[in-house]
Design a protein around this motif. Structure first.
Motif, PDB file in Angstrom:
ATOM      1  N   VAL A   1      -3.191 -10.819  -1.991  1.00 57.72           N
ATOM      2  CA  VAL A   1      -3.294  -9.409  -2.366  1.00 57.72           C
ATOM      3  C   VAL A   1      -4.641  -9.115  -3.017  1.00 57.72           C
ATOM      4  O   VAL A   1      -5.233  -8.050  -2.785  1.00 57.72           O
ATOM      5  CB  VAL A   1      -2.136  -9.012  -3.299  1.00 57.72           C
ATOM      6  CG1 VAL A   1      -2.343  -7.596  -3.831  1.00 57.72           C
ATOM      7  CG2 VAL A   1      -0.814  -9.112  -2.556  1.00 57.72           C
TER       8      VAL A   1
ATOM      9  N   ARG B   1      -7.187  -6.355  -1.696  1.00 57.51           N
ATOM     10  CA  ARG B   1      -7.712  -5.280  -2.541  1.00 57.51           C
ATOM     11  C   ARG B   1      -9.235  -5.219  -2.455  1.00 57.51           C
ATOM     12  O   ARG B   1      -9.804  -4.134  -2.304  1.00 57.51           O
ATOM     13  CB  ARG B   1      -7.278  -5.478  -3.984  1.00 57.51           C
ATOM     14  CG  ARG B   1      -7.925  -4.481  -4.925  1.00 57.51           C
ATOM     15  CD  ARG B   1      -7.394  -4.551  -6.335  1.00 57.51           C
ATOM     16  NE  ARG B   1      -8.053  -3.545  -7.167  1.00 57.51           N
ATOM     17  CZ  ARG B   1      -7.624  -3.167  -8.365  1.00 57.51           C
ATOM     18  NH1 ARG B   1      -6.543  -3.726  -8.882  1.00 57.51           N
ATOM     19  NH2 ARG B   1      -8.267  -2.236  -9.041  1.00 57.51           N
TER      20      ARG B   1
ATOM     21  N   LYS C   1      -3.380   3.814  -7.505  1.00 52.12           N
ATOM     22  CA  LYS C   1      -2.038   3.353  -7.851  1.00 52.12           C
ATOM     23  C   LYS C   1      -1.127   3.296  -6.632  1.00 52.12           C
ATOM     24  O   LYS C   1      -0.183   2.495  -6.580  1.00 52.12           O
ATOM     25  CB  LYS C   1      -1.428   4.237  -8.927  1.00 52.12           C
ATOM     26  CG  LYS C   1      -1.153   5.663  -8.468  1.00 52.12           C
ATOM     27  CD  LYS C   1      -0.483   6.478  -9.571  1.00 52.12           C
ATOM     28  CE  LYS C   1      -0.148   7.888  -9.079  1.00 52.12           C
ATOM     29  NZ  LYS C   1       0.537   8.685 -10.123  1.00 52.12           N
TER      30      LYS C   1
ATOM     31  N   GLU D   1      -1.793   0.026  -4.989  1.00 51.46           N
ATOM     32  CA  GLU D   1      -1.252  -1.020  -5.862  1.00 51.46           C
ATOM     33  C   GLU D   1       0.258  -1.159  -5.667  1.00 51.46           C
ATOM     34  O   GLU D   1       0.791  -2.272  -5.543  1.00 51.46           O
ATOM     35  CB  GLU D   1      -1.564  -0.680  -7.321  1.00 51.46           C
ATOM     36  CG  GLU D   1      -1.214  -1.770  -8.312  1.00 51.46           C
ATOM     37  CD  GLU D   1      -2.137  -2.964  -8.217  1.00 51.46           C
ATOM     38  OE1 GLU D   1      -1.636  -4.090  -8.388  1.00 51.46           O
ATOM     39  OE2 GLU D   1      -3.349  -2.782  -7.972  1.00 51.46           O
ATOM     40  N   ALA D   2       0.946  -0.032  -5.625  1.00 53.16           N
ATOM     41  CA  ALA D   2       2.400  -0.069  -5.436  1.00 53.16           C
ATOM     42  C   ALA D   2       2.765  -0.562  -4.053  1.00 53.16           C
ATOM     43  O   ALA D   2       3.726  -1.331  -3.882  1.00 53.16           O
ATOM     44  CB  ALA D   2       2.982   1.319  -5.679  1.00 53.16           C
TER      45      ALA D   2
ATOM     46  N   ALA E   1       1.041  -2.580  -2.221  1.00 54.66           N
ATOM     47  CA  ALA E   1       0.777  -4.017  -2.188  1.00 54.66           C
ATOM     48  C   ALA E   1       1.903  -4.796  -2.836  1.00 54.66           C
ATOM     49  O   ALA E   1       2.238  -5.911  -2.416  1.00 54.66           O
ATOM     50  CB  ALA E   1      -0.545  -4.315  -2.896  1.00 54.66           C
ATOM     51  N   GLU E   2       2.513  -4.205  -3.845  1.00 52.61           N
ATOM     52  CA  GLU E   2       3.660  -4.837  -4.503  1.00 52.61           C
ATOM     53  C   GLU E   2       4.869  -4.857  -3.576  1.00 52.61           C
ATOM     54  O   GLU E   2       5.615  -5.849  -3.520  1.00 52.61           O
ATOM     55  CB  GLU E   2       3.988  -4.074  -5.790  1.00 52.61           C
ATOM     56  CG  GLU E   2       5.182  -4.610  -6.554  1.00 52.61           C
ATOM     57  CD  GLU E   2       5.493  -3.782  -7.797  1.00 52.61           C
ATOM     58  OE1 GLU E   2       6.637  -3.873  -8.286  1.00 52.61           O
ATOM     59  OE2 GLU E   2       4.605  -3.027  -8.262  1.00 52.61           O
ATOM     60  N   LEU E   3       5.066  -3.779  -2.821  1.00 53.50           N
ATOM     61  CA  LEU E   3       6.242  -3.663  -1.957  1.00 53.50           C
ATOM     62  C   LEU E   3       6.069  -4.404  -0.641  1.00 53.50           C
ATOM     63  O   LEU E   3       6.978  -5.098  -0.179  1.00 53.50           O
ATOM     64  CB  LEU E   3       6.539  -2.192  -1.671  1.00 53.50           C
ATOM     65  CG  LEU E   3       7.008  -1.327  -2.828  1.00 53.50           C
ATOM     66  CD1 LEU E   3       7.078   0.122  -2.388  1.00 53.50           C
ATOM     67  CD2 LEU E   3       8.368  -1.798  -3.335  1.00 53.50           C
TER      68      LEU E   3
ATOM     69  N   PRO F   1       2.641  -6.005   1.169  1.00 55.96           N
ATOM     70  CA  PRO F   1       1.204  -6.215   1.412  1.00 55.96           C
ATOM     71  C   PRO F   1       0.874  -6.326   2.896  1.00 55.96           C
ATOM     72  O   PRO F   1      -0.216  -5.940   3.322  1.00 55.96           O
ATOM     73  CB  PRO F   1       0.899  -7.510   0.662  1.00 55.96           C
ATOM     74  CG  PRO F   1       2.220  -8.180   0.481  1.00 55.96           C
ATOM     75  CD  PRO F   1       3.232  -7.082   0.359  1.00 55.96           C
TER      76      PRO F   1
ATOM     77  N   ALA G   1       8.767   1.332  -6.230  1.00 58.88           N
ATOM     78  CA  ALA G   1       8.457   0.140  -7.019  1.00 58.88           C
ATOM     79  C   ALA G   1       9.004   0.249  -8.429  1.00 58.88           C
ATOM     80  O   ALA G   1       9.559  -0.712  -8.987  1.00 58.88           O
ATOM     81  CB  ALA G   1       6.941  -0.080  -7.043  1.00 58.88           C
ATOM     82  N   GLU G   2       8.868   1.440  -9.012  1.00 56.67           N
ATOM     83  CA  GLU G   2       9.397   1.653 -10.358  1.00 56.67           C
ATOM     84  C   GLU G   2      10.912   1.498 -10.399  1.00 56.67           C
ATOM     85  O   GLU G   2      11.473   0.892 -11.339  1.00 56.67           O
ATOM     86  CB  GLU G   2       8.980   3.046 -10.840  1.00 56.67           C
ATOM     87  CG  GLU G   2       9.456   3.388 -12.244  1.00 56.67           C
ATOM     88  CD  GLU G   2       9.051   4.787 -12.657  1.00 56.67           C
ATOM     89  OE1 GLU G   2       9.630   5.298 -13.631  1.00 56.67           O
ATOM     90  OE2 GLU G   2       8.168   5.389 -11.997  1.00 56.67           O
TER      91      GLU G   2
ATOM     92  N   ARG H   1      11.997  -2.107 -10.158  1.00 60.75           N
ATOM     93  CA  ARG H   1      11.807  -2.848 -11.414  1.00 60.75           C
ATOM     94  C   ARG H   1      12.924  -2.579 -12.406  1.00 60.75           C
ATOM     95  O   ARG H   1      13.130  -3.360 -13.343  1.00 60.75           O
ATOM     96  CB  ARG H   1      10.446  -2.511 -12.026  1.00 60.75           C
ATOM     97  CG  ARG H   1       9.265  -3.126 -11.284  1.00 60.75           C
ATOM     98  CD  ARG H   1       7.971  -3.013 -12.074  1.00 60.75           C
ATOM     99  NE  ARG H   1       7.485  -1.644 -12.158  1.00 60.75           N
ATOM    100  CZ  ARG H   1       6.657  -1.065 -11.279  1.00 60.75           C
ATOM    101  NH1 ARG H   1       6.242  -1.754 -10.219  1.00 60.75           N
ATOM    102  NH2 ARG H   1       6.269   0.183 -11.431  1.00 60.75           N
TER     103      ARG H   1
END
Length: 247
Positions: free
Chosen positions: A4, A8, A20, A23-24, A26-28, A30, A241-242, A245
């Protein structure tokens, strides 16, 4: 396994941003972000329009009344400024994009004319007055074309037509962008998935070709506008993503 951090760096180097939303995503996923990056690089690699004009087209697509994607507006405005765009060029793109609203009349007036004829309230086109003829000539002079869908608006509401003439002609009278670039802006919001206004897109493609545009440039406009499809994922990714978490 996707790196990742490397992805980026590549997106930041190639496209000039990592917000952002990326970023989100990539978290979910990539991998999905990676294939989007490859698609987003197509107009960058071809570079028929240049970095500044690519950003201005992206700005038009994001700022259009049918889309209003704030992160895209900021992203493309920043990219355009970094590529040398002037305040006059940026504000002209916004002025050109603001003309999208007249499509309510471009679609609605022909239908209204049909309804009037079906109900016997209209038997055919009314002859134009001297004032209406002058407005038609002024529009053709300032905008460089005439299309039949203006006939009904001019007939039914010359006051609106006169107001729109001044509104839409302002960038043509006072603007700094070359004519084909103005037409590219119109093509951008007409072609966008949030609008898909076929009559306008066809007309503005023809106008752009008349001003010297190439098929490669027009295709690049479509390649750029195609990318707004990712905005739904960008909007949703931070929220998803939030919520994940919280589980």
């Amino acid at each position: 396994m996707i790196d990742v951090a490397a992805l980026r760096r590549k997106i930041e180097d190639d496209l000039g941003f990592w917000d952002k939303e990326q970023e989100a995503m990539a978290e979910l996923s990539p991998g999905f972000l990676g294939v989007w990056h490859r698609m987003a690089m197509v107009p960058v690699r071809k570079n028929h329009l240049g970095a500044k004009n690519r950003a201005l087209i992206g700005l038009a697509a994001s700022a259009a009344a049918t889309h209003l994607y704030t992160p895209g507006v900021r992203r493309h405005a920043r990219a355009a400024i970094d590529a040398g765009a002037t305040p006059e060029e940026l504000s002209e793109v916004l002025a050109l994009t603001a003309t999208l609203g007249i499509h309510a009349c471009n679609i609605g007036v022909p239908l209204l004319l049909e309804v009037l004829e079906e109900t016997g309230a209209r038997t055919g086109p009314e002859p134009l007055s001297e004032h209406q003829e002058r407005l038609k000539a002024d529009f053709t002079r300032d905008r460089g074309y005439w299309h039949s869908f203006w006939d009904g608006i001019l007939e039914l509401d010359p006051e609106l037509f006169e107001g729109y003439l001044d509104f839409s002609a302002y960038p043509w009278r006072e603007g700094v962008l070359e004519p084909k670039m103005k037409e590219f802006v119109y093509c951008a919001f007409d072609a966008a998935a949030t609008h898909l206004y076929v009559p306008g897109l066809r007309m503005h493609m023809k106008n752009a070709l008349g001003y010297g545009a190439t098929k490669e440039e027009l295709m690049e406009v479509l390649e750029i506008v195609n990318l707004i499809g990712m905005h739904g994922a960008e909007l949703a990714a931070p929220i998803v993503a939030e919520e994940l978490r919280r589980v």
